[in-house]
Write a protein that holds these residues in place. Structure first.
Motif, PDB file in Angstrom:
ATOM      1  N   UNK A 178     -17.033  49.064 -38.998  1.00 52.96           N
ATOM      2  CA  UNK A 178     -18.160  48.322 -39.573  1.00 52.96           C
ATOM      3  C   UNK A 178     -18.069  46.816 -39.379  1.00 52.96           C
ATOM      4  N   UNK A 179     -16.882  46.282 -39.081  1.00 48.07           N
ATOM      5  CA  UNK A 179     -16.791  44.851 -38.796  1.00 48.07           C
ATOM      6  C   UNK A 179     -16.855  44.567 -37.304  1.00 48.07           C
ATOM      7  N   UNK A 180     -16.264  45.437 -36.500  1.00 44.38           N
ATOM      8  CA  UNK A 180     -16.214  45.199 -35.056  1.00 44.38           C
ATOM      9  C   UNK A 180     -17.378  45.836 -34.305  1.00 44.38           C
ATOM     10  N   UNK A 181     -18.081  46.771 -34.967  1.00 44.82           N
ATOM     11  CA  UNK A 181     -19.217  47.487 -34.352  1.00 44.82           C
ATOM     12  C   UNK A 181     -18.802  48.223 -33.089  1.00 44.82           C
ATOM     13  N   UNK A 182     -17.553  48.678 -33.083  1.00 43.04           N
ATOM     14  CA  UNK A 182     -17.026  49.453 -31.964  1.00 43.04           C
ATOM     15  C   UNK A 182     -16.205  50.598 -32.527  1.00 43.04           C
ATOM     16  N   UNK A 183     -15.845  51.544 -31.669  1.00 42.86           N
ATOM     17  CA  UNK A 183     -15.109  52.712 -32.125  1.00 42.86           C
ATOM     18  C   UNK A 183     -13.617  52.432 -32.302  1.00 42.86           C
ATOM     19  N   UNK A 184     -13.059  53.014 -33.356  1.00 44.47           N
ATOM     20  CA  UNK A 184     -11.605  53.058 -33.470  1.00 44.47           C
ATOM     21  C   UNK A 184     -11.193  54.526 -33.666  1.00 44.47           C
ATOM     22  N   UNK A 185      -9.921  54.800 -33.434  1.00 43.32           N
ATOM     23  CA  UNK A 185      -9.422  56.170 -33.476  1.00 43.32           C
ATOM     24  C   UNK A 185      -9.268  56.667 -34.905  1.00 43.32           C
ATOM     25  N   UNK A 186      -9.932  57.791 -35.193  1.00 40.75           N
ATOM     26  CA  UNK A 186      -9.805  58.453 -36.484  1.00 40.75           C
ATOM     27  C   UNK A 186      -9.314  59.877 -36.235  1.00 40.75           C
ATOM     28  N   UNK A 187      -9.500  60.750 -37.201  1.00 39.39           N
ATOM     29  CA  UNK A 187      -9.018  62.117 -37.053  1.00 39.39           C
ATOM     30  C   UNK A 187      -7.530  62.227 -37.318  1.00 39.39           C
ATOM     31  N   UNK A 188      -6.988  63.387 -37.014  1.00 38.05           N
ATOM     32  CA  UNK A 188      -5.574  63.659 -37.278  1.00 38.05           C
ATOM     33  C   UNK A 188      -4.660  62.714 -36.504  1.00 38.05           C
ATOM     34  N   UNK A 189      -4.974  62.461 -35.236  1.00 38.66           N
ATOM     35  CA  UNK A 189      -4.149  61.569 -34.427  1.00 38.66           C
ATOM     36  C   UNK A 189      -4.167  60.148 -34.985  1.00 38.66           C
ATOM     37  N   UNK A 190      -5.337  59.685 -35.401  1.00 41.46           N
ATOM     38  CA  UNK A 190      -5.434  58.353 -35.978  1.00 41.46           C
ATOM     39  C   UNK A 190      -4.607  58.219 -37.242  1.00 41.46           C
ATOM     40  N   UNK A 191      -4.613  59.277 -38.071  1.00 41.73           N
ATOM     41  CA  UNK A 191      -3.831  59.266 -39.301  1.00 41.73           C
ATOM     42  C   UNK A 191      -2.342  59.223 -39.004  1.00 41.73           C
ATOM     43  N   UNK A 192      -1.908  59.993 -37.995  1.00 40.66           N
ATOM     44  CA  UNK A 192      -0.479  60.033 -37.665  1.00 40.66           C
ATOM     45  C   UNK A 192      -0.005  58.695 -37.086  1.00 40.66           C
ATOM     46  N   UNK A 193      -0.819  58.057 -36.272  1.00 37.28           N
ATOM     47  CA  UNK A 193      -0.457  56.750 -35.704  1.00 37.28           C
ATOM     48  C   UNK A 193      -0.303  55.731 -36.831  1.00 37.28           C
ATOM     49  N   UNK A 194      -1.257  55.693 -37.752  1.00 32.66           N
ATOM     50  CA  UNK A 194      -1.214  54.745 -38.860  1.00 32.66           C
ATOM     51  C   UNK A 194       0.019  54.997 -39.728  1.00 32.66           C
ATOM     52  N   UNK A 195       0.287  56.256 -40.053  1.00 33.44           N
ATOM     53  CA  UNK A 195       1.441  56.587 -40.887  1.00 33.44           C
ATOM     54  C   UNK A 195       2.748  56.197 -40.205  1.00 33.44           C
ATOM     55  N   UNK A 196       2.803  56.377 -38.887  1.00 34.30           N
ATOM     56  CA  UNK A 196       4.008  56.012 -38.141  1.00 34.30           C
ATOM     57  C   UNK A 196       4.236  54.507 -38.169  1.00 34.30           C
ATOM     58  N   UNK A 197       3.176  53.738 -37.969  1.00 34.80           N
ATOM     59  CA  UNK A 197       3.291  52.284 -37.995  1.00 34.80           C
ATOM     60  C   UNK A 197       3.810  51.805 -39.353  1.00 34.80           C
ATOM     61  N   UNK A 198       3.321  52.421 -40.431  1.00 30.42           N
ATOM     62  CA  UNK A 198       3.734  52.008 -41.774  1.00 30.42           C
ATOM     63  C   UNK A 198       5.162  52.454 -42.088  1.00 30.42           C
ATOM     64  N   UNK A 199       5.474  53.716 -41.797  1.00 29.48           N
ATOM     65  CA  UNK A 199       6.786  54.254 -42.167  1.00 29.48           C
ATOM     66  C   UNK A 199       7.926  53.609 -41.388  1.00 29.48           C
ATOM     67  N   UNK A 200       7.658  53.152 -40.169  1.00 30.26           N
ATOM     68  CA  UNK A 200       8.711  52.544 -39.360  1.00 30.26           C
ATOM     69  C   UNK A 200       8.792  51.028 -39.524  1.00 30.26           C
ATOM     70  N   UNK A 201       7.965  50.506 -40.409  1.00 24.99           N
ATOM     71  CA  UNK A 201       8.021  49.075 -40.656  1.00 24.99           C
ATOM     72  C   UNK A 201       7.383  48.242 -39.568  1.00 24.99           C
ATOM     73  N   UNK A 202       6.562  48.872 -38.734  1.00 25.65           N
ATOM     74  CA  UNK A 202       5.857  48.128 -37.697  1.00 25.65           C
ATOM     75  C   UNK A 202       4.648  47.404 -38.271  1.00 25.65           C
ATOM     76  N   UNK A 203       4.202  47.880 -39.407  1.00 28.57           N
ATOM     77  CA  UNK A 203       3.012  47.339 -40.046  1.00 28.57           C
ATOM     78  C   UNK A 203       3.252  47.307 -41.548  1.00 28.57           C
ATOM     79  N   UNK A 204       2.641  46.331 -42.210  1.00 26.47           N
ATOM     80  CA  UNK A 204       2.801  46.211 -43.656  1.00 26.47           C
ATOM     81  C   UNK A 204       1.459  45.903 -44.303  1.00 26.47           C
ATOM     82  N   UNK A 205       1.343  46.289 -45.559  1.00 28.09           N
ATOM     83  CA  UNK A 205       0.133  45.987 -46.310  1.00 28.09           C
ATOM     84  C   UNK A 205       0.180  44.547 -46.804  1.00 28.09           C
ATOM     85  N   UNK A 206      -0.991  43.938 -46.896  1.00 28.08           N
ATOM     86  CA  UNK A 206      -1.105  42.581 -47.418  1.00 28.08           C
ATOM     87  C   UNK A 206      -1.634  42.699 -48.840  1.00 28.08           C
ATOM     88  N   UNK A 207      -0.797  42.420 -49.808  1.00 28.45           N
ATOM     89  CA  UNK A 207      -1.211  42.544 -51.194  1.00 28.45           C
ATOM     90  C   UNK A 207      -1.408  43.999 -51.583  1.00 28.45           C
TER      91      UNK A 207
END
Length: 234
Positions: A178-207
């Motif tokens: 809704x901000x970029x007006x372009x497609x991003x990956x969702x579905x099961x694969x999108x969920x697994x990628x996001x979870x991997x980034x968070x669990x391995x410390x590649x990504x962190x939440x802000x606040x």
């Protein structure tokens, strides 16, 4: 068969600003207490409880109890998809004057956020584009994970093959950002990628909200794995 009154009843659930604010907050994929949502929406706890009862009864939220505490969260990924799709149809308009804190939070959401359980914003679109350019995703005839993409998830990322077996939820689907007006990956694969980034410390939440950012280690990892080295992921 869905009737006009059924559709109107569903629309009415989101036609209240307080309920809409609660649903948008829950797009971070986590469970919130009624008190937390009351504070977020700036309403009294009793008012928040009344609104939450309506959202649960309408099937948009589910309630979970843990000890003396009651938590609510979006009923399932399809509700998140509905909210994101609706948000993407809102015509952009100049932002109303706001304080520095609100402007900073808005900019952070644009750069990177979770859309229920997958990546969105500039970061989500950048990861999706990188996967597509490397032949891991196919977007020309729909939105699908390629054999190379499945091998990348199970080999390079080390995901268990059984965690990628589609059921009620597709393995990969496009979600209009809704901000970029372009497609991003969702579905099961999108969920697994996001979870991997968070669990391995590649990504962190802000606040405590939906905004996320890559860590220094994560920037190095996505550069090595996907060739991503652009302002969109900083």
């Amino acid at each position: 068969m869905t009737s006009a009154s059924d559709l109107a009843a569903l629309a009415a659930l989101l036609a209240d600003e307080t309920r809409a604010a609660m649903c948008l907050a829950l797009l971070d994929g986590r469970a919130w207490t009624a008190g937390e949502l009351a504070a977020h929406a700036r309403v009294a706890p009793s008012t928040a409880t009344e609104h939450l009862h309506r959202l649960v009864a309408g099937g948009l939220l589910v309630e979970r109890r843990q000890g003396r505490h009651r938590y609510v969260q979006l009923a399932d990924p399809s509700v998140a998809e509905l909210l994101e799709d609706l948000a993407s149809r809102i015509t952009s308009r100049p932002a109303a004057p706001s304080g520095l804190r609100a402007a900073t939070a808005s900019a952070a959401l644009r750069r990177g956020r979770t859309c229920y359980d997958h990546l969105a914003g500039q970061l989500g679109v950048a990861v999706t584009d990188a996967m597509t350019s490397r032949g891991l995703l196919e977007q020309s005839g729909g939105f699908a994970l390629t054999p190379a993409g499945l091998a990348w998830l199970t080999g390079t990322l080390g995901l268990a093959p059984e965690s990628l077996r589609p059921g009620k939820r597709p393995l990969a689907r496009g979600c209009l950002d809704w901000t970029e007006r372009r497609q991003h990956l969702a579905g099961l694969a999108g969920a697994r990628v996001c979870a991997t980034f968070l669990s391995r410390g590649w990504m962190e939440r802000i606040g405590s909200g939906r905004a996320v950012r890559l860590t220094p280690h994560g920037k190095a990892q996505v550069r090595d794995l996907l060739g991503l080295d652009s302002p969109d992921v900083h």
